[in-house]
Design an enzyme around this catalytic site. Structure first.
Site, short mmCIF file in Angstrom:
data_model
loop_
_atom_site.label_atom_id
_atom_site.label_comp_id
_atom_site.label_asym_id
_atom_site.label_seq_id
_atom_site.Cartn_x
_atom_site.Cartn_y
_atom_site.Cartn_z
CD GLU A 141 -2.52 1.73 0.23
OE1 GLU A 141 -2.36 2.89 -0.22
OE2 GLU A 141 -3.31 0.91 -0.28
CG HIS A 145 -46.98 -1.95 13.31
ND1 HIS A 145 -47.16 -1.00 12.34
CD2 HIS A 145 -47.67 -1.54 14.40
CE1 HIS A 145 -47.96 -0.05 12.80
NE2 HIS A 145 -48.28 -0.35 14.05
#
Length: 466
Positions: A35, A445
């Site tokens: 990297e 719900h």
């Protein structure tokens, strides 16, 4: 220089690269990551994560100016842009450090430098232009990502004309902003700055904002953005830009008319180009088309032993797509039997503007163009109790089914928390669910997710609450 041998080397430590390396380690491979900048790549450091931190701040700022509807009174709420940016950068740093920890935990060697192919199974690593190491491995994965595309005549200067990087660390809040491009990146920045109080104009060359989304969702989004005070120009092109003092004058052509727009700052968000330079691809079988590496379904390039994943290859250019490609690539290398090519239609897309947008699968128009006879269901947030209770009645869910088989072809959502809810439809598509399974699923719900159930029912004329 030390020669070191591995089973697998990954060039790039972003969400594709580091995930590929970890999966390789899990499968018993000796893995390394090369990297050149920051572990976590653009996503963790300059993309997905820090922008979400900024957008969270802008959501709070919006709520602070809209507290009357909840029974609160707050006088003159203010923000400190320096602290806003500081928090965003701290979040990015925390996660980047987390990636380093994960790689160490999995005994993955990390080289801080630039990787370049240097012959079969060989990777040369340089740091600041000087040789650092020569690595050997039978399998090398390129995961070098991409960068912002620059428009000729509108190149970013880091001061008046920004890319996403400058837009994430503003030294001061601009009074006005012109955003060129209304894809996910452009719209997220437009939403952030508008919710923080800047005057925002969006210019899009296509005939609608968020052009990859379903047309109804795009239209809904535009209406919502304009209601927030955002100015939007579609079917518009940038002819030229001229810096004038502490601002930019941009000439826009739209509908055979030309106008000059003056803005404090300009954000260019017109796509990306793959980071293919300096990888040593010359003389190899790796094929590059339009700055992106060509791969097959298992991420193999035309060069034996060399693979590519993530933003370096084809769309969609999403972190979670890169991660999944990394896993597929490594598992195929390891010889696992249950590895399947990635189906891009099962990759959800999310845009974290206000209201949020999320989708998976085919749009209605695309489904019809492919010859499907479709059943379409729609359900508005205004019919949902939880959305109303939250003060978030603006939104809708749209489902597209094959009329003959009941296959869920696509799902498209706009509104609060839809980026969290879209995964329900993504799982449904992965499991090849039909309308029957979705209809028989019990949704809790009161939740906004009930709109997902109702949108399925609506496609078959069975919606209960609208």
């Amino acid at each position: 220089m030390a020669d070191q041998s591995f089973d697998l080397i990954v060039v790039g430590g972003g969400p594709g690269g580091y995930v590929a390396a970890i999966r390789a380690a899990q499968l018993g491979m000796k893995a390394a990551v090369v990297e050149r900048e920051h572990l976590g790549g653009i996503c963790l450091n300059w993309g997905c994560i820090p922008t979400k931190a900024l957008l969270r701040t802008s959501e709070i700022n919006h709520l602070l100016h809209d507290l009357n509807q909840y029974g609160f009174s707050v006088d003159n709420p203010r923000f400190d842009i320096e602290k806003v940016v500081k928090r965003s950068r701290a979040v990015a740093k925390q996660l980047s450090s987390g990636v380093a920890h994960l790689l160490k935990k999995n005994k993955i060697t990390v080289f801080d430098g630039q990787g370049r192919l240097a012959g079969k199974g060989t990777l040369a690593v340089e740091k600041d232009g000087k040789p650092l190491a020569t690595l050997k491995a039978p399998h090398i994965i390129l995961a070098t990502g991409a960068r912002a595309r620059q428009l000729p005549g509108l190149e970013a200067d880091g001061k008046l004309i920004w890319t996403y990087k400058e837009a994430m660390v503003p030294p001061a809040m601009p009074a006005s902003l012109l955003v060129i491009g209304s894809g996910a990146i452009g719209i997220e920045f437009a939403s952030f700055y508008r919710n923080m109080g800047a005057e925002v104009t969006v210019v899009e060359v296509m005939d609608r904002v968020l052009p990859v989304e379903d047309e109804e969702i795009s239209a809904f989004a535009r209406k919502a953005f304009e209601a927030q005070g955002m100015k939007i120009l579609t079917s518009a092109t940038v002819k030229r830009a001229a810096k004038a003092g502490d601002g930019v004058v941009v000439t826009i052509e739209a509908g055979c008319k030309t106008q000059d727009i003056t803005a404090s700052r300009v954000i260019s968000a017109v796509g990306i180009v793959g980071n293919v330079e300096g990888l040593g691809l010359e003389g190899t079988g790796v094929k590059v088309e339009k700055t992106h590496v060509v791969i097959d379904g298992y991420c193999r390039t035309g060069e034996p032993g060399v693979y590519a994943i993530g933003d370096l290859v084809g769309p969609p250019w999403l972190a979670h797509k890169a991660s999944h490609e990394g896993v597929i690539c490594v598992e195929k290398i390891a010889g696992l039997n249950d590895v399947h090519p990635l189906d891009v239609l099962n990759i959800p897309g999310c845009t974290y503007c206000r209201p949020q947008v999320a989708s998976v699968g085919l749009t209605e128009a695309r489904a019809r163009a492919l010859g499907h006879q479709v059943k379409v269901g729609r359900f508005p947030f205004i019919g949902n109790g939880k959305a109303i209770a939250m003060g978030e009645p603006e939104g809708m869910v749209k489902t597209v089914f094959d009329a003959d088989t009941g296959e869920l072809l696509g799902a498209h959502m706009i509104g609060a928390e839809v980026t969290e809810m879209i995964q329900g439809y993504t799982i449904a598509r992965t499991l090849e669910s039909t309308e029957a399974e979705l209809m028989h699923t019990v949704f809790p719900h009161p939740t906004i997710s009930e709109t997902m159930h109702e949108a399925v029912l609506a496609a078959y004329g069975r919606a209960i609450h609208f």
